[in-house]
Design an enzyme around this catalytic site. Sequence first.
Site, mmCIF file in Angstrom:
data_model
loop_
_atom_site.group_PDB
_atom_site.id
_atom_site.type_symbol
_atom_site.label_atom_id
_atom_site.label_comp_id
_atom_site.label_asym_id
_atom_site.label_seq_id
_atom_site.Cartn_x
_atom_site.Cartn_y
_atom_site.Cartn_z
ATOM 1 N N GLY A 29 -38.940 -8.717 7.016
ATOM 2 C CA GLY A 29 -37.794 -8.449 7.869
ATOM 3 C C GLY A 29 -38.432 -7.814 9.274
ATOM 4 N N SER A 31 -39.913 -4.494 10.560
ATOM 5 C CA SER A 31 -40.472 -3.155 9.946
ATOM 6 C C SER A 31 -40.031 -1.992 10.605
ATOM 7 C CB SER A 31 -42.122 -3.039 10.006
ATOM 8 O OG SER A 31 -42.633 -3.346 11.339
ATOM 9 N N CYS A 61 -45.259 -9.264 4.737
ATOM 10 C CA CYS A 61 -45.035 -9.331 6.145
ATOM 11 C C CYS A 61 -44.755 -8.111 6.723
ATOM 12 C CB CYS A 61 -44.135 -10.296 6.603
ATOM 13 S SG CYS A 61 -44.288 -11.009 8.322
ATOM 14 N N ARG A 90 -48.683 -5.311 14.570
ATOM 15 C CA ARG A 90 -47.374 -6.248 14.579
ATOM 16 C C ARG A 90 -47.480 -7.271 15.299
ATOM 17 N NH1 ARG A 90 -42.767 -3.849 16.621
ATOM 18 N NH2 ARG A 90 -41.470 -5.219 15.337
ATOM 19 N N HIS A 154 -45.061 -15.251 3.690
ATOM 20 C CA HIS A 154 -43.759 -15.107 3.086
ATOM 21 C C HIS A 154 -43.897 -15.706 1.753
ATOM 22 C CE1 HIS A 154 -40.858 -12.955 5.694
ATOM 23 N NE2 HIS A 154 -41.647 -13.187 6.737
ATOM 24 N N GLU A 156 -42.002 -15.703 -0.825
ATOM 25 C CA GLU A 156 -40.925 -16.182 -1.525
ATOM 26 C C GLU A 156 -40.102 -17.216 -0.796
ATOM 27 O OE1 GLU A 156 -41.283 -14.199 0.935
ATOM 28 O OE2 GLU A 156 -39.519 -13.914 2.257
HETATM 29 N N1 GLN Z 1 -42.745 -8.732 12.916
HETATM 30 C C1 GLN Z 1 -42.024 -8.273 11.952
HETATM 31 C C2 GLN Z 1 -42.058 -6.622 12.014
HETATM 32 O O1 GLN Z 1 -42.876 -6.232 12.858
HETATM 33 C C3 GLN Z 1 -42.215 -8.785 10.676
HETATM 34 C C4 GLN Z 1 -41.732 -10.201 10.683
HETATM 35 C C5 GLN Z 1 -41.713 -10.601 9.005
HETATM 36 O O2 GLN Z 1 -41.660 -9.881 8.237
HETATM 37 N N2 GLN Z 1 -41.571 -12.073 8.940
HETATM 38 O O3 GLN Z 1 -41.701 -5.985 11.069
#
Ligand code: GLN
Length: 172
Positions: A29, A31, A61, A90, A154, A156
């Site tokens: 998602g 973060s 992620c 990130r 990911h 999932e």
């Molecule tokens: N770049 C997103 C973050 O900083 C992470 C991306 C992802 O979960 N696919 O949270």
Amino acid sequence: MLQAVGVEATEVRTPEQLDSVDALVMPGGESTTMSMLLEFNELLAPLATRLAGGIAVFGTCAGMILLSREIIDGRPDQHAFGAIDLRVRRNGFGRQIDSFEIDLDVCGLDAPYPAVFIRAPIVEEAGPDVEVLASVDGRPVLCRQGRTLVAAFHPELSGDGRLHTFFVERCL
Ligand code: GLN
């Protein structure tokens, strides 16, 4: 994916729900937003307590970012739980447009795992207790420390349950 590999799964949005589970997935998602929502929903302290108590956790992620010891290019108020001794950057693998899919060689799996990377973090440093289970271009992307398992991708999304099975069989 958890149901597909034979365990009961439920969503956790409150401290009471957190109390009721034996293990946790911290999903992908965003973060910084997840950190704010954890605070807003009064989950930061209960989650830190469960993690300190050694709950099995699979961070993917954004979840991996939140579980790391140190976050680079995050927000200054973003929480790092330190459940695994990683320094992560990130979006280190690039922006949305740089998303990619790769067949990954994973320690312990006898055939490559199809891994989907979306604005994935890069591991800049892994501590001595971190076991690196897979890498891309020399960068760790699947790591484990005790009952904490993290993936920069990911698992999932590929429909391949082997990493969820690994988590359930080896980390719980
Ligand atoms: N770049 C997103 C973050 O900083 C992470 C991306 C992802 O979960 N696919 O949270």
